[in-house]
Design an enzyme around this catalytic site. Structure first.
Site, mmCIF file in Angstrom:
data_model
loop_
_atom_site.group_PDB
_atom_site.id
_atom_site.type_symbol
_atom_site.label_atom_id
_atom_site.label_comp_id
_atom_site.label_asym_id
_atom_site.label_seq_id
_atom_site.Cartn_x
_atom_site.Cartn_y
_atom_site.Cartn_z
ATOM 1 N N TYR A 67 5.664 -1.129 2.430
ATOM 2 C CA TYR A 67 6.615 -2.128 1.969
ATOM 3 C C TYR A 67 7.487 -2.619 3.129
ATOM 4 O O TYR A 67 8.434 -1.960 3.553
ATOM 5 C CB TYR A 67 7.511 -1.558 0.863
ATOM 6 N N HIS A 151 -1.713 6.694 -1.412
ATOM 7 C CA HIS A 151 -1.536 5.272 -1.698
ATOM 8 C C HIS A 151 -2.854 4.501 -1.607
ATOM 9 O O HIS A 151 -3.432 4.382 -0.531
ATOM 10 C CB HIS A 151 -0.522 4.689 -0.695
#
Length: 346
Positions: A67, A151
């Protein structure tokens, strides 16, 4: 599942993740937005977003190196600095390791409005997991993370299961992390981890929402059977369910919403209006009603969005006839649990 030592951890009230000691509240804050997802926000707005979540009673914060190329982690860490550590839960992710790339400093990142001065390297090796986590701890300014998620391992499943998971298993046993999870928008990938590993939680992105419920087959029953907690994210399907009157041009699954999905969302919104509720409120109520779901993680870019989501999540859910009409009209699977008949898993 093996026995684990109780090493303590956050004491905030909520639902325990799997058999770990980590607990989360019903609503968490996702931090992709304060990592400048699609559009930039300044540092003050990012801080205000986290502070508004805290003021709303939210104590679970999810982030990732991905992010904003580490920006979200740095901003989250700064915003919670000075808060009592035992009062909040932080999750971050491994699998995308950040490598400095000076040649990219003049370019914009592919998805986040930040300079592309780092590049992401897929790395699910045991060594890579430890390096990735160490870097995250440094950006967060923390000495431990409550939950670490593998992830998006879709194209790296063997390495993730054979190396990343055992590395996190060891870190959990050492008390460096509190719980292990895996995040993906593919239910079949998460189902495999539930079957083959001892994860505490799965983070399911956009595949159990008021718009579509494919994971009622396979994944969610397996999570209940194995005692694995579900962190439900993407519950607005990237934005299509986030407004009262859905229309063409809204995003769905990080792209433009297809016409049939827009039509389906409009039909649900029409039922919402007749029962005095809104599409976003119904979406939140539904997404948290399955007994496997421990928390809804919802992103925001600004305090107003956090406050709206918290207010909608706390509102009384639509009544039983609302859900019955959705089922009757073919807008909701008849086997989908809803708030009117919700029974929490033990």
């Amino acid at each position: 599942m093996e026995d684990r030592p109780d090493r303590g951890g956050p004491v905030s009230a909520g639902t325990r993740l799997g058999r770990s000691t980590v607990t989360v509240g019903p609503l968490g804050l996702g931090t992709a937005g304060i990592g400048n997802l699609y559009t930039a926000v300044d540092g003050a707005t990012a801080a205000a977003t986290v502070h508004a979540a805290w003021d709303a009673g939210i104590r679970y914060f999810d982030t990732a190196p991905h992010y904003g190329l580490g920006l979200a982690e740095r901003r989250l860490g700064a915003a919670v600095a000075g808060r009592p550590r035992q009062e909040y839960v932080v999750s971050t992710k491994v699998g995308r390791r950040l490598v400095r790339d000076p040649a990219g400093a003049g370019r914009r990142d592919e998805s986040f409005d930040v300079p592309a001065d780092h590049r992401r390297v897929w790395d699910f090796s045991a060594h890579g997991v430890r390096r990735c986590l160490a870097a995250s701890l440094d950006r967060l300014g923390l000495d431990r993370v409550d939950l670490v998620l593998i992830h998006d391992p879709e194209d790296h499943q063997e390495t993730a299961i054979e190396q990343a998971y055992p590395a996190l298993h060891d870190l959990r046993a050492e008390g460096v992390i509190g719980a292990i999870g895996v995040g993906s928008k593919r239910g079949d990938v998460l189902h495999r981890f539930v079957r083959e590993t001892d994860v505490d939680a799965v983070m399911l992105a956009g595949r159990y929402t008021l718009l579509e419920q494919p994971t009622l087959d396979g994944l969610l029953p397996a999570c209940l059977d194995r005692g694995v907690s579900v962190l439900n994210v993407g519950v607005f399907n990237s934005g299509l369910l986030a407004v009262e009157s859905p229309h063409a041009g809204l995003p769905y699954d990080y792209g433009d919403a297809p016409g049939p999905m827009v039509d389906r969302a409009r039909a649900i919104a029409e039922v919402c209006a007749r029962y005095g509720t809104s599409l976003p409120a119904a979406a939140l109520a539904f997404a948290g009603a399955h007994p496997a779901v421990a928390s809804l993680v919802v992103g925001a870019q600004g305090a107003a969005q956090v406050e709206r989501n918290a207010r909608l999540a706390a509102a009384p859910p639509p009544p039983a006839p609302f859900w019955a009409e959705l089922v009757e009209r073919g807008l909701l699977r008849p086997d989908a649990p809803h708030p009117a008949d919700r029974v929490r898993a033990p």
